[in-house]
Design a protein around this motif. Structure first.
Motif, PDB file in Angstrom:
ATOM      1  N   GLY A   8       0.813  -1.208   0.000  1.00  0.00           N
ATOM      2  CA  GLY A   8       0.000   0.000   0.000  1.00  0.00           C
ATOM      3  C   GLY A   8       0.846   1.257   0.000  1.00  0.00           C
ATOM      4  O   GLY A   8       1.946   1.293   0.554  1.00  0.00           O
ATOM      5  N   MET A   9       0.316   2.277  -0.644  1.00  0.00           N
ATOM      6  CA  MET A   9       0.951   3.602  -0.705  1.00  0.00           C
ATOM      7  C   MET A   9       0.172   4.550   0.189  1.00  0.00           C
ATOM      8  O   MET A   9      -1.054   4.585   0.143  1.00  0.00           O
ATOM      9  N   VAL A  16      -8.839   1.637  -1.523  1.00  0.00           N
ATOM     10  CA  VAL A  16      -8.522   2.550  -0.423  1.00  0.00           C
ATOM     11  C   VAL A  16      -8.723   1.784   0.873  1.00  0.00           C
ATOM     12  O   VAL A  16      -9.804   1.248   1.129  1.00  0.00           O
ATOM     13  N   ARG A  17      -7.668   1.733   1.681  1.00  0.00           N
ATOM     14  CA  ARG A  17      -7.682   0.941   2.907  1.00  0.00           C
ATOM     15  C   ARG A  17      -7.248   1.787   4.099  1.00  0.00           C
ATOM     16  O   ARG A  17      -6.535   2.771   3.933  1.00  0.00           O
ATOM     17  N   PRO A  18      -7.637   1.369   5.316  1.00  0.00           N
ATOM     18  CA  PRO A  18      -7.221   2.119   6.503  1.00  0.00           C
ATOM     19  C   PRO A  18      -5.720   1.996   6.753  1.00  0.00           C
ATOM     20  O   PRO A  18      -5.078   1.047   6.304  1.00  0.00           O
ATOM     21  N   ARG A  19      -5.181   2.947   7.483  1.00  0.00           N
ATOM     22  CA  ARG A  19      -3.803   2.860   7.954  1.00  0.00           C
ATOM     23  C   ARG A  19      -3.838   2.199   9.328  1.00  0.00           C
ATOM     24  O   ARG A  19      -4.572   2.623  10.215  1.00  0.00           O
ATOM     25  N   GLY A  37     -12.416   0.613  -0.037  1.00  0.00           N
ATOM     26  CA  GLY A  37     -13.173   1.354  -1.040  1.00  0.00           C
ATOM     27  C   GLY A  37     -12.542   1.099  -2.398  1.00  0.00           C
ATOM     28  O   GLY A  37     -11.329   0.922  -2.494  1.00  0.00           O
ATOM     29  N   THR A  38     -13.339   1.059  -3.431  1.00  0.00           N
ATOM     30  CA  THR A  38     -12.836   0.788  -4.775  1.00  0.00           C
ATOM     31  C   THR A  38     -12.916   2.023  -5.644  1.00  0.00           C
ATOM     32  O   THR A  38     -13.952   2.674  -5.713  1.00  0.00           O
ATOM     33  N   ILE A  78      -3.655   9.532   5.779  1.00  0.00           N
ATOM     34  CA  ILE A  78      -4.965   9.110   6.268  1.00  0.00           C
ATOM     35  C   ILE A  78      -5.413   7.740   5.776  1.00  0.00           C
ATOM     36  O   ILE A  78      -6.368   7.181   6.308  1.00  0.00           O
ATOM     37  N   ALA A  79      -4.777   7.216   4.741  1.00  0.00           N
ATOM     38  CA  ALA A  79      -5.213   5.939   4.174  1.00  0.00           C
ATOM     39  C   ALA A  79      -4.076   5.345   3.360  1.00  0.00           C
ATOM     40  O   ALA A  79      -3.054   5.991   3.130  1.00  0.00           O
ATOM     41  N   GLN A  80      -4.299   4.108   2.928  1.00  0.00           N
ATOM     42  CA  GLN A  80      -3.386   3.454   2.006  1.00  0.00           C
ATOM     43  C   GLN A  80      -4.117   3.179   0.698  1.00  0.00           C
ATOM     44  O   GLN A  80      -5.330   2.963   0.689  1.00  0.00           O
ATOM     45  N   LEU A  81      -3.361   3.165  -0.375  1.00  0.00           N
ATOM     46  CA  LEU A  81      -3.897   2.889  -1.697  1.00  0.00           C
ATOM     47  C   LEU A  81      -3.179   1.672  -2.247  1.00  0.00           C
ATOM     48  O   LEU A  81      -1.947   1.638  -2.284  1.00  0.00           O
ATOM     49  N   VAL A  82      -3.947   0.655  -2.648  1.00  0.00           N
ATOM     50  CA  VAL A  82      -3.396  -0.546  -3.266  1.00  0.00           C
ATOM     51  C   VAL A  82      -4.004  -0.662  -4.651  1.00  0.00           C
ATOM     52  O   VAL A  82      -5.228  -0.629  -4.801  1.00  0.00           O
TER      53      VAL A  82
END
Length: 145
Positions: A24-25, A61-64, A80-81, A110-114
Protein backbone atom coordinates in the motif's frame (compact mmCIF):
# COMPACT_ATOMS: atom_id res chain seq x y z
CA UNK A 1 6.04 -1.53 -13.27
CA UNK A 2 2.55 -0.22 -13.97
CA UNK A 3 2.39 3.54 -14.55
CA UNK A 4 -0.77 5.55 -13.87
CA UNK A 5 -1.64 9.10 -14.90
CA UNK A 6 -2.25 11.23 -11.81
CA UNK A 7 -3.07 14.90 -11.16
CA UNK A 8 -1.90 16.21 -7.78
CA UNK A 9 -3.59 19.45 -6.68
CA UNK A 10 -2.71 18.99 -3.02
CA UNK A 11 0.87 20.22 -2.74
CA UNK A 12 1.59 17.03 -0.77
CA UNK A 13 3.68 14.09 -1.99
CA UNK A 14 2.15 11.62 -4.41
CA UNK A 15 1.01 8.34 -2.84
CA UNK A 16 4.17 6.44 -2.03
CA UNK A 17 5.42 3.17 -0.58
CA UNK A 18 7.09 3.58 2.82
CA UNK A 19 9.12 0.36 2.68
CA UNK A 20 10.67 -1.79 -0.05
CA UNK A 21 8.02 -4.53 0.17
CA UNK A 22 4.92 -2.49 1.04
CA UNK A 23 1.76 -3.24 -0.93
CA UNK A 24 0.00 0.00 0.00
CA UNK A 25 0.95 3.60 -0.70
CA UNK A 26 0.21 6.30 1.86
CA UNK A 27 -2.31 8.99 0.88
CA UNK A 28 -2.40 12.47 2.47
CA UNK A 29 -5.31 14.69 3.51
CA UNK A 30 -5.73 17.90 1.49
CA UNK A 31 -7.55 20.31 3.83
CA UNK A 32 -7.97 24.08 4.00
CA UNK A 33 -8.40 23.69 7.78
CA UNK A 34 -8.29 20.76 10.22
CA UNK A 35 -11.40 18.58 10.60
CA UNK A 36 -12.39 17.23 14.00
CA UNK A 37 -14.08 13.84 14.04
CA UNK A 38 -16.03 13.26 17.22
CA UNK A 39 -16.71 9.75 18.50
CA UNK A 40 -18.59 7.74 15.86
CA UNK A 41 -18.52 10.66 13.41
CA UNK A 42 -17.46 10.23 9.80
CA UNK A 43 -16.21 12.68 7.20
CA UNK A 44 -15.25 12.60 3.54
CA UNK A 45 -11.63 13.81 3.44
CA UNK A 46 -10.31 15.19 0.13
CA UNK A 47 -6.82 14.28 -1.10
CA UNK A 48 -6.39 16.59 -4.11
CA UNK A 49 -5.59 13.52 -6.26
CA UNK A 50 -7.23 12.58 -9.56
CA UNK A 51 -6.21 9.32 -11.24
CA UNK A 52 -6.67 7.46 -14.49
CA UNK A 53 -6.68 3.82 -13.41
CA UNK A 54 -6.09 1.50 -16.39
CA UNK A 55 -8.88 -0.80 -17.54
CA UNK A 56 -8.63 -4.16 -15.77
CA UNK A 57 -7.34 -2.56 -12.56
CA UNK A 58 -8.84 -0.94 -9.49
CA UNK A 59 -7.37 1.19 -6.73
CA UNK A 60 -8.37 0.01 -3.26
CA UNK A 61 -8.52 2.55 -0.42
CA UNK A 62 -7.68 0.94 2.91
CA UNK A 63 -7.22 2.12 6.50
CA UNK A 64 -3.80 2.86 7.95
CA UNK A 65 -3.07 0.41 10.75
CA UNK A 66 -1.34 3.02 12.93
CA UNK A 67 -4.37 5.35 12.89
CA UNK A 68 -6.65 2.42 13.64
CA UNK A 69 -4.52 1.15 16.52
CA UNK A 70 -3.58 4.46 18.15
CA UNK A 71 -6.73 6.50 17.53
CA UNK A 72 -9.54 4.15 16.42
CA UNK A 73 -9.71 5.77 12.96
CA UNK A 74 -10.98 3.53 10.17
CA UNK A 75 -12.74 3.67 6.84
CA UNK A 76 -16.49 3.23 6.58
CA UNK A 77 -16.31 1.29 3.30
CA UNK A 78 -13.11 -0.66 3.48
CA UNK A 79 -11.67 -1.36 1.12
CA UNK A 80 -13.17 1.35 -1.04
CA UNK A 81 -12.84 0.79 -4.78
CA UNK A 82 -11.79 3.36 -7.34
CA UNK A 83 -12.92 2.10 -10.74
CA UNK A 84 -11.02 2.58 -13.99
CA UNK A 85 -13.69 4.93 -15.37
CA UNK A 86 -13.78 7.30 -12.34
CA UNK A 87 -12.10 10.67 -12.94
CA UNK A 88 -13.16 12.63 -9.85
CA UNK A 89 -11.09 13.49 -6.81
CA UNK A 90 -10.05 10.66 -4.52
CA UNK A 91 -11.79 11.23 -1.18
CA UNK A 92 -11.41 9.04 1.88
CA UNK A 93 -14.41 8.29 4.11
CA UNK A 94 -12.90 8.27 7.61
CA UNK A 95 -14.77 7.23 10.75
CA UNK A 96 -13.78 7.74 14.37
CA UNK A 97 -14.53 4.50 16.22
CA UNK A 98 -12.98 5.70 19.47
CA UNK A 99 -14.54 7.53 22.40
CA UNK A 100 -12.39 10.67 21.97
CA UNK A 101 -12.30 13.35 19.25
CA UNK A 102 -9.63 13.07 16.56
CA UNK A 103 -8.32 16.01 14.53
CA UNK A 104 -7.40 15.33 10.90
CA UNK A 105 -4.63 17.72 9.85
CA UNK A 106 -3.73 18.93 6.36
CA UNK A 107 -0.99 16.67 4.97
CA UNK A 108 -1.65 13.85 7.43
CA UNK A 109 -1.37 10.31 6.06
CA UNK A 110 -4.97 9.11 6.27
CA UNK A 111 -5.21 5.94 4.17
CA UNK A 112 -3.39 3.45 2.01
CA UNK A 113 -3.90 2.89 -1.70
CA UNK A 114 -3.40 -0.55 -3.27
CA UNK A 115 -3.64 -0.96 -7.04
CA UNK A 116 -4.79 -4.44 -8.06
CA UNK A 117 -5.70 -6.26 -11.25
CA UNK A 118 -9.22 -7.68 -11.38
CA UNK A 119 -11.23 -9.90 -13.68
CA UNK A 120 -14.66 -9.36 -15.16
CA UNK A 121 -16.93 -12.38 -14.98
CA UNK A 122 -19.80 -13.76 -16.98
CA UNK A 123 -22.37 -15.76 -15.02
CA UNK A 124 -23.31 -19.27 -16.15
CA UNK A 125 -26.72 -20.15 -14.68
CA UNK A 126 -26.89 -23.75 -13.46
CA UNK A 127 -28.92 -25.99 -11.15
CA UNK A 128 -25.96 -27.74 -9.47
CA UNK A 129 -22.53 -26.87 -8.10
CA UNK A 130 -19.57 -29.20 -7.64
CA UNK A 131 -19.18 -30.89 -4.25
CA UNK A 132 -16.40 -29.85 -1.82
CA UNK A 133 -15.37 -31.00 1.65
CA UNK A 134 -16.56 -27.69 3.11
CA UNK A 135 -19.84 -27.63 1.23
CA UNK A 136 -22.26 -24.95 2.43
CA UNK A 137 -20.44 -24.36 5.74
CA UNK A 138 -20.20 -20.62 6.34
CA UNK A 139 -19.24 -18.28 9.16
CA UNK A 140 -16.96 -20.14 11.56
CA UNK A 141 -17.73 -23.54 10.05
CA UNK A 142 -14.08 -24.51 9.58
CA UNK A 143 -13.51 -24.13 13.35
CA UNK A 144 -10.12 -24.23 14.98
CA UNK A 145 -7.80 -27.18 15.34
Amino acid sequence: MLTINIINRSGHPLPSYQTAHAAGMDVHAHLAEPITLGPLQRALIPTGLFMEIPEGYEAQVRPRSGLAYRHGIGLVNSPGTIDADYRGELKVLLVNLSDTPFVVQNGERIAQLVVARHERVGWLPTEELSETQRGAGGYGSTGTK
